[in-house]
Scaffold this active site. Structure first.
Site, PDB file in Angstrom:
ATOM      1  N   ILE A  19      12.207  59.026   4.470  1.00 38.07           N
ATOM      2  CA  ILE A  19      13.281  58.991   3.452  1.00 38.07           C
ATOM      3  C   ILE A  19      13.273  57.881   2.593  1.00 38.07           C
ATOM      4  O   ILE A  19      13.624  57.774   1.514  1.00 38.07           O
ATOM      5  CB  ILE A  19      14.767  59.376   4.403  1.00 38.07           C
ATOM      6  N   ASP A  38      12.406  46.359   6.244  1.00 38.63           N
ATOM      7  CA  ASP A  38      11.794  46.918   7.409  1.00 38.63           C
ATOM      8  C   ASP A  38      11.364  46.241   8.660  1.00 38.63           C
ATOM      9  O   ASP A  38      10.614  45.173   8.320  1.00 38.63           O
ATOM     10  CB  ASP A  38      10.718  48.033   6.878  1.00 38.63           C
ATOM     11  N   ASP A  63      14.457  42.844  11.307  1.00 37.26           N
ATOM     12  CA  ASP A  63      15.352  43.978  12.002  1.00 37.26           C
ATOM     13  C   ASP A  63      16.970  44.003  11.708  1.00 37.26           C
ATOM     14  O   ASP A  63      17.522  42.990  11.903  1.00 37.26           O
ATOM     15  CB  ASP A  63      15.093  43.701  13.722  1.00 37.26           C
ATOM     16  N   ASN A  90      19.603  52.931   5.214  1.00 36.69           N
ATOM     17  CA  ASN A  90      18.605  54.158   5.643  1.00 36.69           C
ATOM     18  C   ASN A  90      18.220  53.872   7.101  1.00 36.69           C
ATOM     19  O   ASN A  90      17.780  54.776   7.659  1.00 36.69           O
ATOM     20  CB  ASN A  90      17.537  54.179   4.490  1.00 36.69           C
ATOM     21  N   SER A 142      23.742  61.918   8.879  1.00 37.24           N
ATOM     22  CA  SER A 142      23.095  63.047   9.241  1.00 37.24           C
ATOM     23  C   SER A 142      23.836  64.220   9.487  1.00 37.24           C
ATOM     24  O   SER A 142      25.067  63.998   9.458  1.00 37.24           O
ATOM     25  CB  SER A 142      22.032  62.510  10.963  1.00 37.24           C
ATOM     26  N   TYR A 155      22.056  59.602  20.179  1.00 38.05           N
ATOM     27  CA  TYR A 155      22.167  59.476  18.855  1.00 38.05           C
ATOM     28  C   TYR A 155      23.272  59.946  17.814  1.00 38.05           C
ATOM     29  O   TYR A 155      23.589  59.154  16.958  1.00 38.05           O
ATOM     30  CB  TYR A 155      20.841  60.273  18.445  1.00 38.05           C
ATOM     31  N   LYS A 159      25.866  58.403  14.666  1.00 42.69           N
ATOM     32  CA  LYS A 159      25.780  58.907  13.541  1.00 42.69           C
ATOM     33  C   LYS A 159      27.496  59.329  13.240  1.00 42.69           C
ATOM     34  O   LYS A 159      27.619  59.259  12.020  1.00 42.69           O
ATOM     35  CB  LYS A 159      24.884  59.972  13.392  1.00 42.69           C
ATOM     36  N   VAL A 188      14.357  66.883   7.759  1.00 43.99           N
ATOM     37  CA  VAL A 188      13.627  66.240   6.802  1.00 43.99           C
ATOM     38  C   VAL A 188      11.964  66.299   7.153  1.00 43.99           C
ATOM     39  O   VAL A 188      11.772  65.746   8.451  1.00 43.99           O
ATOM     40  CB  VAL A 188      14.040  65.008   5.992  1.00 43.99           C
ATOM     41  N   THR A 190       9.389  64.596   7.765  1.00 42.08           N
ATOM     42  CA  THR A 190       9.039  62.911   7.904  1.00 42.08           C
ATOM     43  C   THR A 190       8.183  63.065   9.330  1.00 42.08           C
ATOM     44  O   THR A 190       8.126  63.911  10.137  1.00 42.08           O
ATOM     45  CB  THR A 190      10.306  62.171   8.292  1.00 42.08           C
TER      46      THR A 190
HETATM   47  N1  LIG Z   1      14.084  62.808   9.203  1.00 38.29           N
HETATM   48  C1  LIG Z   1      14.963  63.520   9.309  1.00 38.29           C
HETATM   49  O1  LIG Z   1      15.095  64.946   9.719  1.00 38.29           O
HETATM   50  C2  LIG Z   1      16.542  63.026   9.430  1.00 38.29           C
HETATM   51  C3  LIG Z   1      17.559  63.691   9.058  1.00 38.29           C
HETATM   52  C4  LIG Z   1      18.878  63.338   9.315  1.00 38.29           C
HETATM   53  C5  LIG Z   1      19.106  61.846   9.138  1.00 38.29           C
HETATM   54  N2  LIG Z   1      18.053  61.127   9.098  1.00 38.29           N
HETATM   55  C6  LIG Z   1      18.188  59.556   9.107  1.00 38.29           C
HETATM   56  O2  LIG Z   1      17.639  59.410   7.860  1.00 38.29           O
HETATM   57  C7  LIG Z   1      16.987  57.865   7.876  1.00 38.29           C
HETATM   58  C8  LIG Z   1      15.502  57.651   7.838  1.00 38.29           C
HETATM   59  O3  LIG Z   1      14.908  58.657   8.753  1.00 38.29           O
HETATM   60  P1  LIG Z   1      13.317  58.888   8.658  1.00 38.29           P
HETATM   61  O4  LIG Z   1      13.160  60.272   9.193  1.00 38.29           O
HETATM   62  O5  LIG Z   1      13.029  58.553   7.353  1.00 38.29           O
HETATM   63  O6  LIG Z   1      12.759  57.713   9.656  1.00 38.29           O
HETATM   64  P2  LIG Z   1      11.426  57.087  10.013  1.00 38.29           P
HETATM   65  O7  LIG Z   1      11.262  57.015  11.304  1.00 38.29           O
HETATM   66  O8  LIG Z   1      10.306  57.960   9.086  1.00 38.29           O
HETATM   67  O9  LIG Z   1      11.384  55.826   9.279  1.00 38.29           O
HETATM   68  C9  LIG Z   1      12.514  54.791   9.328  1.00 38.29           C
HETATM   69  C10 LIG Z   1      12.049  53.505   8.851  1.00 38.29           C
HETATM   70  O10 LIG Z   1      13.130  52.571   9.380  1.00 38.29           O
HETATM   71  C11 LIG Z   1      12.349  51.454  10.218  1.00 38.29           C
HETATM   72  N3  LIG Z   1      13.489  50.801  11.055  1.00 38.29           N
HETATM   73  C12 LIG Z   1      13.603  51.446  12.375  1.00 38.29           C
HETATM   74  N4  LIG Z   1      14.562  50.491  12.948  1.00 38.29           N
HETATM   75  C13 LIG Z   1      14.588  49.456  12.188  1.00 38.29           C
HETATM   76  C14 LIG Z   1      15.427  48.253  12.425  1.00 38.29           C
HETATM   77  N5  LIG Z   1      16.090  48.083  13.220  1.00 38.29           N
HETATM   78  N6  LIG Z   1      15.453  47.460  11.337  1.00 38.29           N
HETATM   79  C15 LIG Z   1      14.558  47.655  10.155  1.00 38.29           C
HETATM   80  N7  LIG Z   1      14.087  48.694   9.957  1.00 38.29           N
HETATM   81  C16 LIG Z   1      13.927  49.552  10.982  1.00 38.29           C
HETATM   82  C17 LIG Z   1      11.160  52.051  10.692  1.00 38.29           C
HETATM   83  O11 LIG Z   1       9.938  50.987  10.771  1.00 38.29           O
HETATM   84  C18 LIG Z   1      10.767  52.797   9.696  1.00 38.29           C
HETATM   85  O12 LIG Z   1       9.920  52.591   8.557  1.00 38.29           O
HETATM   86  C19 LIG Z   1      17.561  57.524   9.593  1.00 38.29           C
HETATM   87  O13 LIG Z   1      18.782  56.764   9.354  1.00 38.29           O
HETATM   88  C20 LIG Z   1      17.729  58.860  10.054  1.00 38.29           C
HETATM   89  O14 LIG Z   1      18.667  58.852  11.099  1.00 38.29           O
HETATM   90  C21 LIG Z   1      16.647  61.578   9.026  1.00 38.29           C
END
Ligand SMILES: NC(=O)c1ccc[n+]([C@@H]2O[C@H](COP(=O)([O-])OP(=O)(O)OC[C@H]3O[C@@H](n4cnc5c(N)ncnc54)[C@H](O)[C@@H]3O)[C@@H](O)[C@H]2O)c1
Length: 257
Positions: A19, A38, A63, A90, A142, A155, A159, A188, A190
């Site tokens: 995302i 990231d 981080d 994000n 979320s 988790y 959230k 989503v 991903t």
């Molecule tokens: N994918 C879904 O279905 C979904 C649904 C609802 C909410 N979300 C939320 O959307 C956001 C993005 O989700 P996604 O699925 O794209 O995740 P993803 O795992 O594909 O990407 C997350 C990115 O964040 C980085 N990251 C993780 N921990 C970190 C930290 N401590 N410091 C810096 N960077 C860090 C990772 O390296 C990665 O590149 C998250 O907050 C997730 O909870 C995702």
């Protein structure tokens, strides 16, 4: 390119993939300058190269749970793209267990990243926004912010709390021109979800089962979440504050298929 985000200088976390990457792409198309953070620096560099973004993008590995590191990254962002007037929190991690099997380390990391990480970034960005007379913060929450899926502990707790953080900061700084909102995606497409489907004996069936939960028979593409993020971080709706926008294809409203 349009100019919906012209003049926006956005600090965006977790932009290497999923995302966050889609949000970076959409914000660039709409004219923003970006500072991307990231944990996975190599992945982020590849993403930035692929986005072909040029001088409107700067980035760093870091981080978000490291408060001092986030402060340093924010200072770096100000040097590279100018005063930050948009923050998109994000980055997040899935930690899924049953309540009684959750370890202290799992609990700590869940809250350090998903809640404290967002707060660390807000703490670093808000003073500059307040001094400049305004800004916009968007927390990626979320549907786990409102509902619980068994065995996904802890988790959803973090959230849920992220919505609390959104409301508290929104009310506290509304008078200084800062808006704080949340965007709550459902499922989503991903890598995280692909990995999850692949963990089942029949990944194709697992994927089909997820799709079948949804009123429209499908889940979101990252770009569909990104378009909502562009709207919410923009100045197109200046009275939107302390709000949460759910983008889940209607799943959370459905009582029974
Ligand atoms: N994918 C879904 O279905 C979904 C649904 C609802 C909410 N979300 C939320 O959307 C956001 C993005 O989700 P996604 O699925 O794209 O995740 P993803 O795992 O594909 O990407 C997350 C990115 O964040 C980085 N990251 C993780 N921990 C970190 C930290 N401590 N410091 C810096 N960077 C860090 C990772 O390296 C990665 O590149 C998250 O907050 C997730 O909870 C995702």
């Amino acid at each position: 390119m349009t100019d919906r985000l012209n003049g926006k200088r956005i600090f965006l976390t977790g932009a290497a993939q999923g995302i966050g990457r889609a949000i970076a792409e959409a914000c660039l198309k709409e004219g923003a300058s970006l500072f991307l953070l990231d944990m996975d620096g190599d992945f982020l560099k590849r993403t930035v190269d692929e986005l072909g973004a040029g001088p409107r993008v700067a980035f760093a590995a870091g981080d978000i749970s490291d408060a001092a590191g986030v402060q340093a990254a924010m200072a770096d962002a100000e040097r590279q793209i100018g005063p930050v007037n948009g923050l998109i929190n994000n980055a997040g991690i899935n930690v899924f267990n049953t309540p009684l099997e959750t370890t202290d380390e799992e609990w700590r990391r869940t809250f350090d990243v998903n809640l404290k990480g967002a707060w660390n970034c807000c703490k670093a960005a808000l003073p500059g926004m307040i001094a400049a007379g305004g800004g916009s913060v968007l927390n990626i929450a979320s549907t786990h912010s409102f509902t619980i899926i068994p065995h996904t502990f802890p988790y959803p707790l973090a959230k849920h709390a992220l919505i609390g953080l959104t409301k508290a900061l929104a009310l506290e700084y509304a008078g200084q021109g800062v808006r704080v909102n949340a965007l709550a995606p459902g499922y989503v497409e991903t890598q995280k979800n692909v990995d999850w489907w692949n963990s089942f004996p029949d990944p194709v069936q697992a994927r089909a089962d997820t799709m079948a939960l949804h009123p429209g028979g499908r889940i979101a593409q990252p770009s569909e979440i990104a378009m909502a993020a562009v709207f919410m971080i923009s100045d197109e709706c200046p009275f939107m504050n302390a709000a949460t926008l759910i983008v889940d294809g209607g799943l959370s409203v459905l009582q029974h298929p």
